[in-house]
Enzyme design. Structure first.
Site, mmCIF file in Angstrom:
data_model
loop_
_atom_site.group_PDB
_atom_site.id
_atom_site.type_symbol
_atom_site.label_atom_id
_atom_site.label_comp_id
_atom_site.label_asym_id
_atom_site.label_seq_id
_atom_site.Cartn_x
_atom_site.Cartn_y
_atom_site.Cartn_z
ATOM 1 N N GLY A 372 0.795 -1.209 0.000
ATOM 2 C CA GLY A 372 0.000 0.000 0.000
ATOM 3 C C GLY A 372 0.831 1.263 0.000
ATOM 4 O O GLY A 372 0.388 2.308 -0.464
ATOM 5 N N PHE A 373 2.071 1.205 0.517
ATOM 6 C CA PHE A 373 2.874 2.407 0.649
ATOM 7 C C PHE A 373 4.213 2.302 -0.071
ATOM 8 O O PHE A 373 5.069 3.153 0.087
ATOM 9 C CB PHE A 373 3.131 2.709 2.129
ATOM 10 C CG PHE A 373 1.879 3.082 2.876
ATOM 11 C CD1 PHE A 373 1.418 4.381 2.878
ATOM 12 C CD2 PHE A 373 1.166 2.118 3.564
ATOM 13 C CE1 PHE A 373 0.268 4.725 3.565
ATOM 14 C CE2 PHE A 373 0.010 2.456 4.253
ATOM 15 C CZ PHE A 373 -0.442 3.759 4.247
ATOM 16 N N ASP A 487 -6.781 -3.690 8.390
ATOM 17 C CA ASP A 487 -6.637 -4.045 6.972
ATOM 18 C C ASP A 487 -6.453 -5.551 6.789
ATOM 19 O O ASP A 487 -5.529 -6.002 6.107
ATOM 20 C CB ASP A 487 -5.458 -3.288 6.354
ATOM 21 C CG ASP A 487 -5.575 -3.154 4.833
ATOM 22 O OD1 ASP A 487 -6.686 -3.365 4.312
ATOM 23 O OD2 ASP A 487 -4.576 -2.837 4.172
#
Length: 678
Positions: A372-373, A487
């Site tokens: 995600g990052f 998540d």
């Protein structure tokens, strides 16, 4: 709990029901009279102090024991023959193996107190206790190679012989590490770089073999084998085996290179050559040019100096303008707590410099995927530990927030079903998180991108579901403060060599003090797995992870994604229809014959998932309740009404309407409206 005389620890529950026997779940040790089943593996630990799953394992067959080194796929490095009833002798008769229908037992022929153990470097040893003293006998040593039989006995690149060990070729290319009697390894002086393959060359080692020879090319000539390695960025060496002609042989291109074996004095079926890829750049600089090369070099230097002067004069004006601004920014970075170069979160985890990790990651050449990052890369630390490294993106504020969250969250906790954070780097804009390597990746590829050979059985899927629940139970109940993951989804559920679950990616996690049960937060997570209460952003509890868990369970059992926006196909809609028609068995993965043979149990698991999807969070079971249900200690009340599976959002009360200025909430809100109203 009851400790039996044979060493087995048994956990007994209600009505004297046996819940667990340690003899049925061996890890690294095999005790006398303990039945080791043919489908059970023993696995080593990483080290004596680090009890995580190591690189080595053994498997029993009806005739022998196979020893494997677990890389991207298990590779056999030793076979130990044990015939039915035969005694194994090592100076004296110690063991007698007896074969049963389902596995093998052994006994000590002279009533010795002993046990067998697979140790971190791959040796399989007998440990005998006599008068309080521990004696060791080595079962897996081979006569031809001795201890050189073990893949990591001489570390990376070490050439192993019975009487000595060495690094490949010229000392200008390799440095010795830990060059002692018990430790030895080699490191390349200049790490391989794929920017220019003309800077690569091979060191030729004759009569040297490798345990993990897996043929990528057969009936190929030696020059083609070498060229294939040069053109492959991840290739570390070209290994060539042939009988009599260099024009016809087999070629192996390993992506990792551990101990090599010197075959001098060993009768080998094939001739063996090893071509070790090295970087020439540092050597070229050190060499003195020949007379023929001097003139081109002088001209090149003149051109470089001229270009440098022109560029320097042109940049001088620009430099004066931003010099002052840069100086101010540098001072702010030194003094401001927002500077991630000064970030030191915990004293428990080791903090590495960026240069150390870049070297270990081989300049981030092997990319495993994207998170995600940022991106995730494969690497090997100096102690030969294989790791996965998440390199966070350039957004300084967001990257610092995530690394703080992950390191603070999982840096101080340890659980079998949570991925282990090995170390980290926080040096200015370079932010990296280093995790233990999971050889089988995430369950996402096993569920949605699979072939027939990778189809998970019912027992494996059930084990995965139970272990996810146990990981959540630890986060929600046993951590202080408690942790909400935020998540839970298939991409964040990783599997080790034995398909054990490791929950990962704590970048969105939040800590909750024991005195509090709720937190307030902006909506965050992955659409399709987010609980309805996240829209309001208030009264958020650990139950949002339970909702996500329910969606994941459905995907595991059904073998399909929860949503397919391209086709407007949503698993939640089909689930409601089938539940109301009492036809939940229609949802079970049709590609798995084993799942079809266990429909009753699979339907029971779907009903548990439905209870996790309750719109009213207080009706959802806790993680500890789910674990008890899976262990047969309690039951969940089945839902009588399935209207909540519509998830049509009711009007949000005015006092909890999110701020209209948020750019995150409307997008998430609209996605959920579209998904849940269909």
């Amino acid at each position: 709990m009851y400790l039996h005389g044979n060493g087995s620890l048994e956990l007994i529950g209600a009505k004297r029901k046996s819940l667990y026997k340690s003899f049925d779940h061996p890890t690294k040790t095999w005790l006398p009279k303990q039945l080791l089943k043919f489908k059970t593996n023993l696995t080593s630990t990483i080290s004596v102090s680090n009890l995580s799953t190591g690189k080595f394992s053994l498997q029993l067959s009806y005739k022998n024991i196979g020893f494997y080194f677990n890389l991207s796929s298990p590779q056999k490095y030793r076979t130990l023959d044990i015939q039915n009833g035969e005694k194994f002798s090592s100076g004296m008769d110690l063991l007698k193996f007896s074969f049963k229908k389902e596995g093998v037992r052994y006994t000590a022929t002279r009533n010795h107190s002993l046990f067998l153990r697979l140790v971190p470097k791959g040796q399989f040893n007998i440990y005998r206790i006599t008068d309080g003293k521990l004696e060791i006998f080595y079962l897996s040593i081979q006569k031809l190679y001795g201890e050189c039989i073990y893949p990591t006995y001489r570390g990376n690149y070490g050439v192993c012989s019975r009487d000595k060990c060495s690094c490949p070729g010229d000392s200008r290319y390799f440095n010795k590490l830990n060059a002692t009697a018990n430790e030895f390894s080699c490191a390349q002086d200049a790490p391989l770089s794929c920017q220019n393959i003309t800077l690569h060359k091979f060191l030729t080692l004759e009569n040297v073999s490798y345990f993990g020879f897996v043929s990528q090319f057969v009936d190929i000539d030696v020059e083609s084998c070498k060229m294939a390695c040069l053109n492959d960025c991840s290739c570390k060496a070209a290994l060539f085996q042939y009988k009599s002609n260099l024009n016809i042989g087999n070629c192996s291109l390993p992506m990792e290179l551990y101990s090599l074996r010197n075959n001098t004095g060993v009768v080998f079926n094939d001739n063996a050559l090893a071509f070790i890829k090295v970087q020439m750049q540092s050597i070229i600089i050190a060499e003195t040019p020949s007379k023929e090369q001097k003139l081109p070099l002088v001209l090149l230097m003149v051109l470089h100096v001229s270009a440098f002067l022109v560029l320097s004069i042109g940049a001088c004006y620009c430099y004066k303008r931003w010099r002052k601004k840069k100086f101010v920014l540098q001072m702010q970075r030194r003094d401001n707590s927002n500077d991630s170069s000064s970030l030191h979160v915990t004293n428990i985890l080791r903090k590495f410099s960026f240069e150390d990790l870049r070297s270990a990651m081989q300049n981030f050449q092997i990319r495993l995927g994207r998170g995600g990052f940022g991106y995730v890369f494969e690497g090997v630390l100096h102690n030969s530990t294989k790791v996965a490294v998440k390199r966070l993106g350039p957004d300084v504020k967001q990257g610092k927030k995530e690394i703080l969250s992950e390191v603070e969250t999982i840096g101080n906790i340890h659980h079998f079903n949570l991925v282990r954070l090995v170390c980290y780097c926080a040096q200015r804009s370079n932010r990296l998180l280093v995790y233990e390597y999971m050889f089988n990746g995430s369950i996402y590829k096993w569920i949605f991108h699979r072939n027939h050979a990778q189809t998970l059985t019912w027992e494996t899927r059930k084990k995965i579901i139970v272990q996810i629940a146990k990981g959540l139970e630890y986060l929600h109940d046993y951590c202080n403060p408690n942790i909400i993951h935020f998540d839970i989804k298939p991409q964040n559920i990783l599997l080790d060599t034995d398909l054990n679950v490791k929950i990962s990616d704590f970048g969105l996690a939040r800590l909750i003090d024991k005195d509090h049960t709720h937190v307030m937060t902006m909506p965050k997570g992955t659409p399709g797995y987010m609980a309805p209460e996240l829209i309001g952003g208030r009264n958020i509890t650990v139950k949002i992870d339970i909702y996500s868990f329910g969606v994941v369970v459905l995907e595991i059992i059904c073998g399909r994604k929860s949503s397919n926006s391209w086709q407007g196909d949503y698993l939640i809609d089909t689930l409601k229809i089938k539940a109301e028609e009492n036809q939940l068995s229609d949802l079970i993965d049709e590609q798995s014959e084993d799942m079809q043979n266990n429909k009753e149990d699979a339907v029971r698991m779907i009903r548990i998932a439905i209870s996790c999807l309750q719109k009213n969070l207080y009706k959802r079971p806790s993680a500890s309740m789910l674990v008890k249900v899976f262990e047969g200690l309690m039951d969940l009340e089945a839902a009588a009404d399935y209207s909540f599976l519509n998830f049509i959002l009711e009007e949000t009360p005015p006092d909890i309407i999110p701020s209209a200025s948020s750019k995150i909430i409307p997008s998430v809100f609209n996605k959920l409206i579209i998904m849940q109203s269909k």
